[in-house]
Design a protein around this motif. Structure first.
Motif, PDB file in Angstrom:
ATOM      1  N   GLU A  25       0.816  -1.220   0.000  1.00 51.31           N
ATOM      2  CA  GLU A  25       0.000   0.000   0.000  1.00 51.31           C
ATOM      3  C   GLU A  25       0.852   1.274   0.000  1.00 51.31           C
ATOM      4  N   GLY A  26       2.171   1.122   0.088  1.00 48.59           N
ATOM      5  CA  GLY A  26       3.053   2.274  -0.006  1.00 48.59           C
ATOM      6  C   GLY A  26       3.615   2.776   1.309  1.00 48.59           C
ATOM      7  N   TYR A  27       3.390   2.024   2.409  1.00 47.77           N
ATOM      8  CA  TYR A  27       3.913   2.442   3.718  1.00 47.77           C
ATOM      9  C   TYR A  27       5.285   1.821   3.967  1.00 47.77           C
ATOM     10  N   GLU A  28       6.044   2.467   4.834  1.00 46.54           N
ATOM     11  CA  GLU A  28       7.261   1.854   5.375  1.00 46.54           C
ATOM     12  C   GLU A  28       6.855   1.146   6.658  1.00 46.54           C
ATOM     13  N   VAL A  29       7.307  -0.091   6.853  1.00 46.43           N
ATOM     14  CA  VAL A  29       6.795  -0.902   7.959  1.00 46.43           C
ATOM     15  C   VAL A  29       7.929  -1.461   8.812  1.00 46.43           C
ATOM     16  N   GLY A  30       7.771  -1.306  10.137  1.00 48.12           N
ATOM     17  CA  GLY A  30       8.648  -1.956  11.097  1.00 48.12           C
ATOM     18  C   GLY A  30       7.832  -2.959  11.898  1.00 48.12           C
ATOM     19  N   THR A  31       8.458  -4.007  12.402  1.00 48.08           N
ATOM     20  CA  THR A  31       7.728  -5.013  13.178  1.00 48.08           C
ATOM     21  C   THR A  31       8.484  -5.375  14.452  1.00 48.08           C
ATOM     22  N   GLY A  38       8.974  -3.799  20.945  1.00 42.79           N
ATOM     23  CA  GLY A  38       8.203  -2.766  20.270  1.00 42.79           C
ATOM     24  C   GLY A  38       8.489  -1.379  20.814  1.00 42.79           C
ATOM     25  N   LEU A  39       8.519  -1.240  22.146  1.00 42.87           N
ATOM     26  CA  LEU A  39       8.808   0.058  22.754  1.00 42.87           C
ATOM     27  C   LEU A  39      10.204   0.545  22.379  1.00 42.87           C
ATOM     28  N   LYS A  40      11.156  -0.353  22.374  1.00 43.29           N
ATOM     29  CA  LYS A  40      12.526   0.007  22.003  1.00 43.29           C
ATOM     30  C   LYS A  40      12.582   0.503  20.563  1.00 43.29           C
ATOM     31  N   SER A  41      11.870  -0.198  19.672  1.00 45.46           N
ATOM     32  CA  SER A  41      11.862   0.185  18.258  1.00 45.46           C
ATOM     33  C   SER A  41      11.209   1.542  18.047  1.00 45.46           C
ATOM     34  N   ILE A  42      10.136   1.820  18.801  1.00 42.48           N
ATOM     35  CA  ILE A  42       9.426   3.100  18.675  1.00 42.48           C
ATOM     36  C   ILE A  42      10.336   4.260  19.073  1.00 42.48           C
ATOM     37  N   LEU A  43      11.145   4.070  20.107  1.00 41.38           N
ATOM     38  CA  LEU A  43      12.063   5.123  20.539  1.00 41.38           C
ATOM     39  C   LEU A  43      13.175   5.347  19.529  1.00 41.38           C
ATOM     40  N   GLN A  44      13.575   4.274  18.818  1.00 41.48           N
ATOM     41  CA  GLN A  44      14.639   4.393  17.827  1.00 41.48           C
ATOM     42  C   GLN A  44      14.140   5.005  16.527  1.00 41.48           C
ATOM     43  N   GLN A  45      12.903   4.680  16.161  1.00 40.90           N
ATOM     44  CA  GLN A  45      12.320   5.199  14.924  1.00 40.90           C
ATOM     45  C   GLN A  45      10.858   5.522  15.184  1.00 40.90           C
ATOM     46  N   VAL A  46      10.552   6.800  15.338  1.00 38.04           N
ATOM     47  CA  VAL A  46       9.200   7.221  15.683  1.00 38.04           C
ATOM     48  C   VAL A  46       8.275   7.002  14.492  1.00 38.04           C
ATOM     49  N   PRO A  47       7.252   6.140  14.632  1.00 34.87           N
ATOM     50  CA  PRO A  47       6.358   5.866  13.504  1.00 34.87           C
ATOM     51  C   PRO A  47       5.225   6.877  13.414  1.00 34.87           C
ATOM     52  N   ASP A  48       4.494   6.820  12.308  1.00 31.01           N
ATOM     53  CA  ASP A  48       3.315   7.665  12.129  1.00 31.01           C
ATOM     54  C   ASP A  48       2.066   6.995  12.678  1.00 31.01           C
ATOM     55  N   LEU A  49       2.111   5.663  12.844  1.00 33.18           N
ATOM     56  CA  LEU A  49       0.962   4.909  13.368  1.00 33.18           C
ATOM     57  C   LEU A  49       1.463   3.581  13.923  1.00 33.18           C
ATOM     58  N   ILE A  50       0.791   3.091  14.968  1.00 36.02           N
ATOM     59  CA  ILE A  50       1.161   1.812  15.587  1.00 36.02           C
ATOM     60  C   ILE A  50      -0.026   0.860  15.526  1.00 36.02           C
ATOM     61  N   ILE A  51       0.220  -0.352  15.042  1.00 37.78           N
ATOM     62  CA  ILE A  51      -0.761  -1.436  15.124  1.00 37.78           C
ATOM     63  C   ILE A  51      -0.289  -2.342  16.249  1.00 37.78           C
ATOM     64  N   LEU A  52      -1.093  -2.454  17.306  1.00 36.85           N
ATOM     65  CA  LEU A  52      -0.623  -3.034  18.570  1.00 36.85           C
ATOM     66  C   LEU A  52      -1.518  -4.171  19.044  1.00 36.85           C
ATOM     67  N   ASP A  53      -0.933  -5.365  19.170  1.00 40.69           N
ATOM     68  CA  ASP A  53      -1.658  -6.507  19.719  1.00 40.69           C
ATOM     69  C   ASP A  53      -1.746  -6.376  21.240  1.00 40.69           C
ATOM     70  N   VAL A  54      -2.775  -6.968  21.836  1.00 40.45           N
ATOM     71  CA  VAL A  54      -2.953  -6.878  23.287  1.00 40.45           C
ATOM     72  C   VAL A  54      -2.171  -7.967  24.016  1.00 40.45           C
ATOM     73  N   MET A  55      -2.401  -9.220  23.674  1.00 41.85           N
ATOM     74  CA  MET A  55      -1.794 -10.338  24.400  1.00 41.85           C
ATOM     75  C   MET A  55      -0.421 -10.664  23.823  1.00 41.85           C
ATOM     76  N   MET A  56       0.632 -10.247  24.553  1.00 41.34           N
ATOM     77  CA  MET A  56       2.005 -10.477  24.107  1.00 41.34           C
ATOM     78  C   MET A  56       2.889 -10.805  25.304  1.00 41.34           C
ATOM     79  N   PRO A  57       4.011 -11.494  25.058  1.00 38.16           N
ATOM     80  CA  PRO A  57       4.944 -11.778  26.153  1.00 38.16           C
ATOM     81  C   PRO A  57       5.718 -10.536  26.579  1.00 38.16           C
TER      82      PRO A  57
END
Length: 228
Positions: A25-31, A38-57
């Protein structure tokens, strides 16, 4: 300039599917596959939107959402969960999520919600024509910049660079993120262009005796932050 979406989900099939679909769709995506990563990645590269699962380790989605909002980040968050309970939806929204989608979901619906959240974010930014940090005021309509009442004349790229910093106060922005946002991911000019513009921006914002607000974080990037 491509918008960056961060997908945080411990189901590798879902992260892989979403990465492929969003890139198409033309977005740049991090996972990331857990909340801590996820929190570490967000601090390193601030995204425009977050898709966030609830149940995670390690750190679940509720806690990730709470920490993001407590840090002052206004990034749109679309939460994913296998639970369809009203209490869970309310909890996510109360913690600061912008939207909620129950698994299994239709990809077309998720993409529509992503587009809607990004439009809302753009509308909010458009309606907020003046932003400020400490004694600096930046007007998006007139493209004027004031510091302690003194006008600062900036070039187009200098203004865009300062605007990016002022959209992300106290957040460390990596060199790659800044280059992508300001010059585009396919920029092929001088390799030290960012350093040159940082120096020019510092010179102009400090011209009337102002303290340094654009700090270098060695090995990580740059941050808009006053000297404490």
């Amino acid at each position: 300039m491509r918008e960056i979406i961060m997908v945080i989900d411990d189901d590798e099939k879902i992260t892989s599917m979403l990465r492929r679909s969003l890139v198409f769709e033309g977005y740049e995506v991090g996972t990331a596959n857990d909340g801590q990563e996820g929190l570490k990645s967000i601090l390193q590269q601030v995204p425009d939107l977050i898709i966030l699962d609830v149940m995670m380790p390690k750190i679940d989605g509720w806690e990730v959402c709470r920490r993001i909002r407590e840090s002052g980040m206004n990034i749109p968050i679309l939460m994913l969960t296998a639970k369809d309970e009203v209490a869970d939806r309310v909890k996510g929204l109360d913690l600061g999520a912008d939207d909620y989608l129950v698994k299994p979901f239709a990809l077309e619906e998720l993409l529509a919600r992503v587009r809607s959240l990004l439009r809302r974010k753009a509308d909010r930014a458009e309606n907020n024509s003046r932003i400020s940090y400490e004694d600096i005021i930046l007007d998006l309509d007139t493209r004027e910049v004031l510091r302690s009442g003194q006008r600062i004349d900036l070039t187009t790229k200098e203004f865009d660079l300062l605007h990016l910093f002022m959209q992300n106060p106290k957040r460390v922005l990596s060199r790659d993120v800044i280059m992508d946002k300001i010059w585009g991911y396919d920029y092929s000019g001088e390799s030290n262009v960012l350093e040159v513009y940082i120096a020019l921006l510092r010179q102009k914002t400090e011209e009337y005796g102002g303290s340094r607000i654009i700090q270098t974080v060695r090995g990580a990037g740059y941050v808009l932050r006053g000297v404490s």
